[in-house]
Structure formats: structure tokens, C-alpha cells
Design a protein around this motif. Structure first.
Motif, mmCIF file in Angstrom:
data_model
loop_
_atom_site.group_PDB
_atom_site.id
_atom_site.type_symbol
_atom_site.label_atom_id
_atom_site.label_comp_id
_atom_site.label_asym_id
_atom_site.label_seq_id
_atom_site.Cartn_x
_atom_site.Cartn_y
_atom_site.Cartn_z
ATOM 1 N N LYS A 97 7.832 3.297 1.917
ATOM 2 C CA LYS A 97 7.787 2.397 3.072
ATOM 3 C C LYS A 97 8.416 3.041 4.303
ATOM 4 C CE LYS A 97 7.479 -2.231 1.039
ATOM 5 N NZ LYS A 97 6.244 -2.554 1.768
ATOM 6 N N ARG A 116 3.285 5.038 7.476
ATOM 7 C CA ARG A 116 2.862 3.877 8.256
ATOM 8 C C ARG A 116 1.350 3.715 8.183
ATOM 9 N NH1 ARG A 116 7.550 3.762 8.195
ATOM 10 N NH2 ARG A 116 9.065 3.363 9.851
ATOM 11 N N TRP A 135 -1.450 7.850 16.499
ATOM 12 C CA TRP A 135 -2.370 7.169 15.589
ATOM 13 C C TRP A 135 -3.672 6.850 16.322
ATOM 14 C CZ3 TRP A 135 -3.722 2.381 17.418
ATOM 15 C CH2 TRP A 135 -2.856 1.798 18.344
ATOM 16 N N PHE A 151 3.580 6.256 18.434
ATOM 17 C CA PHE A 151 4.533 5.391 17.744
ATOM 18 C C PHE A 151 5.816 6.179 17.518
ATOM 19 C CE2 PHE A 151 6.334 3.418 13.897
ATOM 20 C CZ PHE A 151 6.340 2.087 14.289
ATOM 21 N N THR A 171 4.476 0.812 4.806
ATOM 22 C CA THR A 171 4.807 -0.103 5.902
ATOM 23 C C THR A 171 3.572 -0.287 6.774
ATOM 24 O OG1 THR A 171 7.138 0.523 5.944
ATOM 25 C CG2 THR A 171 6.235 -0.457 7.949
ATOM 26 N N PHE A 203 -1.421 1.878 10.274
ATOM 27 C CA PHE A 203 -1.645 1.224 11.567
ATOM 28 C C PHE A 203 -2.918 0.399 11.436
ATOM 29 C CE2 PHE A 203 0.730 5.118 12.375
ATOM 30 C CZ PHE A 203 1.811 4.614 13.079
ATOM 31 N N VAL A 207 9.201 7.053 15.741
ATOM 32 C CA VAL A 207 9.759 6.848 14.403
ATOM 33 C C VAL A 207 11.092 7.573 14.284
ATOM 34 C CG1 VAL A 207 7.538 6.537 13.272
ATOM 35 C CG2 VAL A 207 8.478 8.831 13.499
ATOM 36 N N VAL A 223 1.856 -1.601 10.171
ATOM 37 C CA VAL A 223 2.164 -1.882 11.565
ATOM 38 C C VAL A 223 0.900 -2.411 12.234
ATOM 39 C CG1 VAL A 223 3.011 -0.955 13.753
ATOM 40 C CG2 VAL A 223 3.858 -0.015 11.586
ATOM 41 N N LYS A 260 -1.664 -3.292 15.104
ATOM 42 C CA LYS A 260 -1.978 -2.729 16.410
ATOM 43 C C LYS A 260 -3.228 -3.402 16.977
ATOM 44 C CE LYS A 260 1.296 0.315 16.713
ATOM 45 N NZ LYS A 260 2.340 0.177 17.749
#
Length: 417
Positions: free
Chosen positions: A355, A359, A201, A169, A158, A361, A171, A160, A162
Motif C-alpha cells: 500500500k 499507487r 501518471w 503526484f 493504495t 490512479f 510521494v 487514488v 483522479k
């Protein structure tokens, strides 16, 4: 960006936000009116920018309007940069500076590029000289599109987007379970199967340079842009796939195959259907619904030779795509970035809902800077282009993936012709 342009952009943002809210609330007529107003504002902005592009070059000493500071801080500055990196003016200025036509830049163009350089320097953990010029939005989209058309790990995890260099983040971990049958006025019981966690992150910088002949810089903008797209998309694909599979974690990208939090199981000397079914059932059913098998070509070849009691191969072709296969009803994805130990002839297989569990980023933007004087560029009549992308990768749920270790694959000479 002058005052009138900022006002139009702010008005456009307000109209779009209001329209989105109306859509979510089911106020269709109000949403349509707001969308029409947003379209009119967008048309005004486009005409204003087009008209301004016909202005003569600015004279020395011309004042530059400084945008007001607001309470949104750095996030708002990033949004403003995204807006003007999508304009035709920025695209033209970007092309001028990268092809050595700096003298043709107007004062407004120089100011616009300096804002971009300033933000990109703020994203650098080291020297403040690390920043480059953000690639225009339309070209960034082309690069990302080109990456997605190849065998990219972005299709596996997945992503994301930024705009900040770091952050937290939230989750959700675990899988949903049944709600309690609760009578009226009865105290509602807590659902303990769900957990929420904060993932930190911090985007990392990945960079490299490419020499380009000066003849290409004298060529058309389209040819120059095509070279940039091909170079950055291919380099980004290789970088992302390697880092997300084999990142070393801690202050670096966390790798899917090099972490110590996913479940692991050792492969037997002879891989059987029974063993593979046990791998599949080693994770909770809620994760299995959208799980995938991930392996390299050598592991795929090994599994393709396994047959059931009726003599049928366990890898079932996907009727929608002749190059796709399923194993126990779940897709098989082949990535040859997964290493086979050449000495031991062993590799790994991964299964799970990747997924949900991982993540990436991503800034979703690329940076470029050029020089024709560094290293031996001057002597060889070349221009060196430095490409930069920034991303991070983190495991957000360790329960939904299992890795098969030590899978023995066949020697090349042993493969069935």
C-alpha cells in the motif's frame, strides 16, 4: 444545468467546505451551524430537481444555457460533471439512450449527455470517438462495491481517485526515524531519511463489448442495471488484477511482478523457515510493520506443509477469520492471478508494504456506449454495449517490497490428499 441549479450547487459546496474547515479548526458550534445550512441548501436543490423533472418535453429550438468559463478550467468541468451524473435527471437520460429510447430525450437531457461525451473524449489518447456515457454515480458506486467484495488487487494497493487524464503526484519515500535531541537555539539538523519524489501518471483506457438481447432492454430498469453492474465489476476485476500484477510499464501500467526496481531473491531448492525469515528481514523494519505476503494457491500449499521444530505449521490461522492466515505475524493474501510456470512449475511470492509502495490512479467512473446496428447486432436482434474504464498504476517507493523468484511448487499429483 440552468443558472439556479448551478447557484444552489455552488452554495452547497461553499457551505460544506466552510464546515470542513471549521471542523478541522475545532470550531464545533460554527461547524454545526454550517452543516445545518448545507442541509437546507441540499433540500432546496433536491426539491428543485424533483420539480423540474415534471416539466413537459422541451420544444425544438429551445435555448440552452451555457455555463460561464472560470479560472479552474478542466478540473471545475470535471467537478460539475460529477455533480450532474449524480442526479436523477442524468440517470433517466442515461437509461433512455442506452436502451434505444433516444427519441424520448429532451433538449436539456441531450445537452447534458453531450457534455459527458465531450469530457470523456478528452480523456482518450486516440480517436475522439472513443468516449462513452459516464455511468451514473450511484451505479458506479455499486460497481466499485461489487469489485471490493471480490478478491481485488484494490485491497492490496493504495487507490487514488483522479478526475484528470494525467498529472504529477508527490510521494514520500523512506520510513520515519528518530528526531534529533536539540537544545534551545541550537541549529536543527536535517532529517535525511525522507525523500519526496514526483510520480507522473497517465490514465489508460481499457475497453470491451458485450452483446445483450433486446428482450432485456424491454425489461425493468433494475434488471438492466444489475446486468451492467455484474458485467462491468467482473470485467474490471479481471483487468485490474492482471494489469497491476503484470503490466509492462513505460507507457502502460507498471506491474508489481514485472518491474525491475523491487528487490528480488532466488528461492532455494527447498524452502525453509530460515529462508522465509530472511525474506522478511530483507526490507527495513519500518516497512515490515504493515507488510503482507502475496502468493497464489500453489505457493500457499507449499508453505502450509512447512513445520517448525515442534511439528506446527508455519502458517498460523487468523482467529478472526477462518480463511485467513499469518506468516511471522503478517497476513497472507492469495491471488491466483499470480502465474505458475507450467513447464518449470515455479512461481513468485511477494512480501512488503505494498500500500505504501504502489499507487493505482483511478477515475472511479465507468463509461458505456451502445449500438444495435454494428457488426451483426441488427441480424441477431441484440444490442452491443461497449464498456470502458480508465486507470494507471505506478510504483512510488521501490524499497519496501521484495519478490521471491523461482519458487518450486509441487506437481498436482504430489499434493497430500
Amino acid at each position: 444545468m440552468d443558472k439556479h441549479e448551478r447557484e444552489l450547487r455552488q452554495l452547497l459546496k461553499e457551505k460544506r467546505d466552510a464546515a470542513q474547515k471549521a471542523i478541522e479548526e475545532g470550531k464545533n458550534e460554527e461547524a454545526r451551524t454550517l452543516l445545518d445550512e448545507a442541509k437546507n441548501t441540499k433540500d432546496q436543490l433536491d426539491m428543485y430537481l424533483e420539480n423540474r423533472s415534471y416539466e413537459p418535453p422541451a420544444t425544438e429550438g429551445r435555448g440552452v444555457t451555457t455555463p460561464p468559463v472560470n479560472n479552474e478550467g478542466q478540473q471545475n468541468e470535471n467537478e460539475e460533471q460529477r455533480e450532474f451524473t449524480a442526479t436523477k435527471e442524468y440517470r433517466q437520460a442515461w437509461f433512455k439512450v442506452l436502451t434505444g429510447k433516444d427519441d424520448d430525450l429532451s433538449t436539456e437531457e441531450r445537452d447534458m449527455l453531450q457534455k459527458v461525451i465531450k469530457e470523456n473524449r478528452q480523456l482518450s489518447a486516440g480517436s475522439d470517438k472513443d468516449g462513452g456515457y459516464t455511468v451514473p454515480e450511484d451505479i458506479s458506486r455499486e460497481i466499485l462495491k461489487s469489485i471490493h467484495e471480490m478478491n481485488t488487487v484494490r485491497n492490496l494497493v493504495t487507490v487514488v481517485g483522479k478526475n484528470m487524464p494525467s498529472g504529477n503526484f508527490t510521494v514520500r519515500k523512506g520510513v520515519a526515524q528518530k528526531l534529533y535531541n536539540t537544545a534551545e537555539k541550537e541549529q536543527i539538523k536535517e532529517l535525511k531519511n525522507m525523500e519526496f519524489d514526483q510520480i507522473t501518471w497517465n490514465v489508460k483506457k481499457f475497453a470491451g463489448f458485450l452483446p445483450i438481447s433486446s428482450e432485456l432492454l424491454d425489461d425493468s430498469f433494475l434488471n438492466f442495471t444489475r446486468e451492467i453492474i455484474d458485467w462491468l465489476s467482473e470485467s474490471a476485476l479481471t483487468t485490474e488484477n492482471d494489469e497491476i500484477f503484470y503490466g509492462t510499464g513505460d507507457t502502460n501500467v507498471e506491474g508489481l511482478l514485472t518491474n525491475d526496481v523491487f528487490k528480488r531473491i532466488n528461492a532455494p531448492a527447498e524452502v525453509t523457515i530460515k529462508f522465509l525469515r530472511r525474506v522478511k528481514n530483507s526490507i527495513v523494519q519500518g516497512y515490515r510493520r504493515k507488510a503482507v505476503w502475496v502468493m497464489n494457491t500453489e505457493a500457499f500449499e507449499l508453505l502450509s506443509n512447512i513445520e517448525d521444530k515442534n511439528g506446527r505449521g508455519i502458517l498460523a490461522p487468523d482467529p478472526r477469520n477462518e480463511d485467513s492466515f499469518n506468516l511471522f505475524g503478517r497476513p497472507v493474501q492469495v491471488y491466483d492471478e499470480i502465474i505458475t510456470d507450467e513447464e518449470a512449475k515455479t512461481t513468485q511470492i511477494m512480501f512488503g508494504d505494498i500500500k505504501r509502495c504502489y499507487r493505482m490512479f483511478d477515475r472511479k467512473r465507468f463509461e458505456i456506449k451502445s449500438t444495435d446496428v454494428g457488426a451483426d447486432a441488427f441480424l441477431t436482434d441484440q444490442t452491443y454495449f461497449r464498456g470502458i474504464e480508465r486507470f494507471d498504476g505506478r510504483i512510488v517507493d521501490p524499497e519496501g517490497v521484495i519478490i521471491v523468484e523461482g519458487l518450486k511448487v509441487a506437481e498436482a499429483d504430489d499434493l497430500t490428499p
